[in-house]
Write a protein that holds these residues in place. Structure first.
Motif, PDB file in Angstrom:
ATOM      1  N   VAL A  36       0.846  -1.202   0.000  1.00  0.00           N
ATOM      2  CA  VAL A  36       0.000   0.000   0.000  1.00  0.00           C
ATOM      3  C   VAL A  36       0.880   1.251   0.000  1.00  0.00           C
ATOM      4  N   LEU A  37       1.892   1.247   0.840  1.00  0.00           N
ATOM      5  CA  LEU A  37       2.828   2.367   0.888  1.00  0.00           C
ATOM      6  C   LEU A  37       3.538   2.534  -0.455  1.00  0.00           C
ATOM      7  N   GLY A  38       3.959   1.417  -1.058  1.00  0.00           N
ATOM      8  CA  GLY A  38       4.635   1.478  -2.345  1.00  0.00           C
ATOM      9  C   GLY A  38       3.745   2.060  -3.432  1.00  0.00           C
ATOM     10  N   PHE A  39       2.466   1.690  -3.422  1.00  0.00           N
ATOM     11  CA  PHE A  39       1.534   2.235  -4.413  1.00  0.00           C
ATOM     12  C   PHE A  39       1.453   3.755  -4.291  1.00  0.00           C
ATOM     13  N   VAL A  40       1.328   4.245  -3.067  1.00  0.00           N
ATOM     14  CA  VAL A  40       1.237   5.696  -2.868  1.00  0.00           C
ATOM     15  C   VAL A  40       2.539   6.375  -3.286  1.00  0.00           C
ATOM     16  N   ARG A  59      16.443   3.727  10.827  1.00  0.00           N
ATOM     17  CA  ARG A  59      15.356   2.789  10.601  1.00  0.00           C
ATOM     18  C   ARG A  59      14.753   3.028   9.225  1.00  0.00           C
ATOM     19  N   ARG A  60      14.480   1.932   8.543  1.00  0.00           N
ATOM     20  CA  ARG A  60      13.950   2.058   7.187  1.00  0.00           C
ATOM     21  C   ARG A  60      12.620   2.805   7.166  1.00  0.00           C
ATOM     22  N   SER A  61      11.776   2.547   8.126  1.00  0.00           N
ATOM     23  CA  SER A  61      10.477   3.220   8.161  1.00  0.00           C
ATOM     24  C   SER A  61      10.654   4.725   8.320  1.00  0.00           C
ATOM     25  N   ARG A  62      11.648   5.158   9.094  1.00  0.00           N
ATOM     26  CA  ARG A  62      11.875   6.590   9.274  1.00  0.00           C
ATOM     27  C   ARG A  62      12.479   7.223   8.030  1.00  0.00           C
ATOM     28  N   VAL A  63      13.296   6.460   7.304  1.00  0.00           N
ATOM     29  CA  VAL A  63      13.838   6.969   6.043  1.00  0.00           C
ATOM     30  C   VAL A  63      12.700   7.227   5.055  1.00  0.00           C
ATOM     31  N   ILE A  64      11.781   6.268   4.943  1.00  0.00           N
ATOM     32  CA  ILE A  64      10.648   6.436   4.035  1.00  0.00           C
ATOM     33  C   ILE A  64       9.768   7.597   4.488  1.00  0.00           C
ATOM     34  N   ALA A  65       9.573   7.727   5.803  1.00  0.00           N
ATOM     35  CA  ALA A  65       8.792   8.846   6.331  1.00  0.00           C
ATOM     36  C   ALA A  65       9.453  10.181   5.983  1.00  0.00           C
ATOM     37  N   ALA A  66      10.777  10.234   6.050  1.00  0.00           N
ATOM     38  CA  ALA A  66      11.499  11.459   5.688  1.00  0.00           C
ATOM     39  C   ALA A  66      11.329  11.772   4.207  1.00  0.00           C
ATOM     40  N   VAL A  67      11.310  10.742   3.379  1.00  0.00           N
ATOM     41  CA  VAL A  67      11.091  10.953   1.943  1.00  0.00           C
ATOM     42  C   VAL A  67       9.730  11.601   1.703  1.00  0.00           C
ATOM     43  N   GLY A  68       8.707  11.153   2.438  1.00  0.00           N
ATOM     44  CA  GLY A  68       7.389  11.764   2.305  1.00  0.00           C
ATOM     45  C   GLY A  68       7.423  13.257   2.610  1.00  0.00           C
ATOM     46  N   ALA A  96       0.527   1.530 -10.024  1.00  0.00           N
ATOM     47  CA  ALA A  96       0.645   2.949  -9.704  1.00  0.00           C
ATOM     48  C   ALA A  96       1.066   3.756 -10.922  1.00  0.00           C
ATOM     49  N   LEU A  97       1.981   3.204 -11.711  1.00  0.00           N
ATOM     50  CA  LEU A  97       2.449   3.913 -12.905  1.00  0.00           C
ATOM     51  C   LEU A  97       1.382   3.976 -13.985  1.00  0.00           C
ATOM     52  N   ALA A  98       0.440   3.036 -13.949  1.00  0.00           N
ATOM     53  CA  ALA A  98      -0.666   3.069 -14.915  1.00  0.00           C
ATOM     54  C   ALA A  98      -1.754   4.047 -14.482  1.00  0.00           C
ATOM     55  N   VAL A  99      -2.052   4.069 -13.189  1.00  0.00           N
ATOM     56  CA  VAL A  99      -3.115   4.932 -12.673  1.00  0.00           C
ATOM     57  C   VAL A  99      -2.642   6.381 -12.533  1.00  0.00           C
ATOM     58  N   GLY A 100      -1.377   6.571 -12.141  1.00  0.00           N
ATOM     59  CA  GLY A 100      -0.854   7.911 -11.884  1.00  0.00           C
ATOM     60  C   GLY A 100      -1.035   8.893 -13.024  1.00  0.00           C
ATOM     61  N   PHE A 119      -0.854  13.556  -0.475  1.00  0.00           N
ATOM     62  CA  PHE A 119      -0.396  12.182  -0.703  1.00  0.00           C
ATOM     63  C   PHE A 119       1.006  11.989  -0.125  1.00  0.00           C
ATOM     64  N   SER A 120       1.873  12.983  -0.294  1.00  0.00           N
ATOM     65  CA  SER A 120       3.236  12.878   0.217  1.00  0.00           C
ATOM     66  C   SER A 120       3.254  12.820   1.743  1.00  0.00           C
ATOM     67  N   LEU A 121       2.411  13.636   2.379  1.00  0.00           N
ATOM     68  CA  LEU A 121       2.292  13.557   3.828  1.00  0.00           C
ATOM     69  C   LEU A 121       1.716  12.209   4.255  1.00  0.00           C
ATOM     70  N   GLY A 122       0.838  11.665   3.420  1.00  0.00           N
ATOM     71  CA  GLY A 122       0.306  10.327   3.684  1.00  0.00           C
ATOM     72  C   GLY A 122       1.390   9.269   3.667  1.00  0.00           C
ATOM     73  N   ILE A 123       2.407   9.452   2.820  1.00  0.00           N
ATOM     74  CA  ILE A 123       3.544   8.527   2.797  1.00  0.00           C
ATOM     75  C   ILE A 123       4.208   8.483   4.167  1.00  0.00           C
ATOM     76  N   THR A 124       4.389   9.654   4.761  1.00  0.00           N
ATOM     77  CA  THR A 124       5.010   9.723   6.096  1.00  0.00           C
ATOM     78  C   THR A 124       4.181   8.975   7.130  1.00  0.00           C
ATOM     79  N   VAL A 125       2.874   9.173   7.098  1.00  0.00           N
ATOM     80  CA  VAL A 125       1.988   8.498   8.049  1.00  0.00           C
ATOM     81  C   VAL A 125       2.035   6.984   7.859  1.00  0.00           C
ATOM     82  N   LEU A 126       1.940   6.537   6.604  1.00  0.00           N
ATOM     83  CA  LEU A 126       1.958   5.103   6.315  1.00  0.00           C
ATOM     84  C   LEU A 126       3.295   4.473   6.713  1.00  0.00           C
TER      85      LEU A 126
END
Length: 424
Positions: free
Chosen positions: A215-219, A273-282, A354-358, A380-387
């Protein structure tokens, strides 16, 4: 790196080179050179996505049962046939069929190569291996597009035929090169793991952490990669009034940021932590969308708009550089032993969706409602951080921060070995 990993990385670079060599010129080739019209050209691009969605659910099971190397060789041969036939196609039917064959072959290459990297690496080396893969892919795409652009001539169909023939030859060369790879080990499926295709998908869907990662990857892919060549470029042209040359500069800035930052951020990423890295990307991408909004809605001059728009693409590149050593190793560490191919294919399937729908969502929205478009994807980007934060609660310490988990084991006097899930 061992000899096997070096050849895998060469394969990654050459496959990306072949993709960049032809894909940017598909629309011109179909619509103008073969005179089949814009509608057929659009269908060709859609066929690539559809072909990937059709084959990827089966690719994972094939990789698990046959191993990644035979599947990769079959994919390369398929892509070579599709590329050569596309260069010779002269009517809509043969063009669409050839595009489907080429798209299917290229789609299967991704999880097969990713699984080979997993098999040839350890937890200690995996992040760097995937960072290098992403670096070489971007380099290959950029160099391929640059060389391909100097070879083609819209007034000569033969120049495009040559282009696709060279791409087919690259795939054949890769068949020869990759057939010499000797994967150090081929993990077996754990006892009690599902053997049938339906059971393996059921087992994957029962892995709550993997489902949340998908789900996170799709977003992630929907809010970034799915907007590069559609929504964000339409927003820049329509709302920000930038020129096509500035758009090209922005794309170059994205690639340049990846090339420059990839290994600079690697140590930073490995220690977090990987989750925090992804959250920072968001959060970084949220800033990027805010800058894009300034470029299109709040600028005072064209120069400021152009600078802000180029900065937007550069910020996206920084986030991509942080994700490359994070997402793929995390998918591998979530997979049970011997199931890495299945998990890699599932994640690739999510990416393709995601690349088809985006573009289908972002393009029309950006052209007609620029302000809501920016606000939507900023959210959506802030949602990445939450997810990402929520995903972190489901990950074990070894999955979320392998380097820290190894340090604890060594400090307690235990053996610094990989957990079973990481060896997938």
């Amino acid at each position: 790196m061992g000899a096997a990993m070096r050849r895998i990385h060469v394969g990654n670079a050459l496959s990306a080179f072949g993709l960049g060599f032809t894909v940017p010129y598909l629309y011109v080739y179909v619509a103008q050179v073969r005179d089949l019209g814009a509608a057929t050209a659009g269908l060709v691009l859609a066929v690539f996505a559809v072909a990937a969605l059709v084959v990827l659910p089966f690719a994972g099971r094939a990789i698990v049962r046959r191993g990644p190397l035979p599947v990769l060789l079959a994919a390369l041969a398929t892509a070579a046939v599709g590329s050569l036939s596309l260069g010779l196609a002269k009517n809509a039917v043969t063009v669409l069929l050839s595009a489907a064959v080429l798209g299917a072959g290229q789609a299967v290459m991704q999880p097969a190569l990713a699984t080979m990297i997993v098999d040839c690496s350890t937890t200690e080396t995996r992040s760097r291996a995937f960072a290098l893969q992403f670096f070489l892919q971007n380099l290959g795409l950029g160099v391929g597009g640059l060389i391909g652009g100097h070879l083609v001539d819209a007034s000569r169909a033969a120049s495009f035929t040559l282009l696709f023939a060279i791409e087919a030859a690259i795939f054949v060369l890769l068949v020869v090169l990759m057939s010499t790879v000797r994967v150090p080990h081929a993990p077996k499926i754990e006892d009690g793991a599902p053997q049938s295709g339906r059971a393996s998908w059921k087992q994957l869907l029962g892995n709550r952490a993997m489902v949340q990662l998908c789900v996170l990857g799709f977003v992630l892919f929907f809010a970034c990669y799915g907007q590069f060549e559609s929504g964000l470029s339409a927003f820049g042209v329509e709302a920000a009034g930038i020129s096509t040359s500035t758009l090209g500069t922005a794309l170059a800035a994205n690639t340049a940021m990846i090339v420059v930052a990839q290994f600079a951020v690697l140590k930073f990423v490995e220690r977090r932590r990987r989750s925090r890295v992804i959250a920072a990307v968001g959060l970084i991408w949220a800033v990027a969308w805010a800058v894009a909004g300034y470029a299109g809605l709040g600028h005072d001059s064209k120069a400021m708009a152009a600078a802000a728009f180029v900065s937007t693409y550069a910020l996206f590149g920084l986030g991509e550089a942080m994700l490359s050593p994070t997402l793929a190793p995390l998918v591998a560490d979530l997979a049970p032993t011997g199931m890495a191919g299945q998990y890699n294919s599932a994640f690739a399937l999510v990416k393709q969706l995601a690349l088809a729908v985006g573009p289908a969502v972002g393009g029309p929205l950006a052209a007609s409602l620029p302000a809501p478009y920016v606000v939507t994807f900023l959210l959506f980007s802030l949602g990445i951080t939450v997810l990402a934060v929520r995903l972190g609660r489901r990950l074990t310490p070894a999955q979320n921060q392998p380097s820290h988990a190894r340090s604890l084991v060594v400090a307690q006097g235990g053996p610094a070995t990989e957990p079973a899930s990481a060896r997938a």
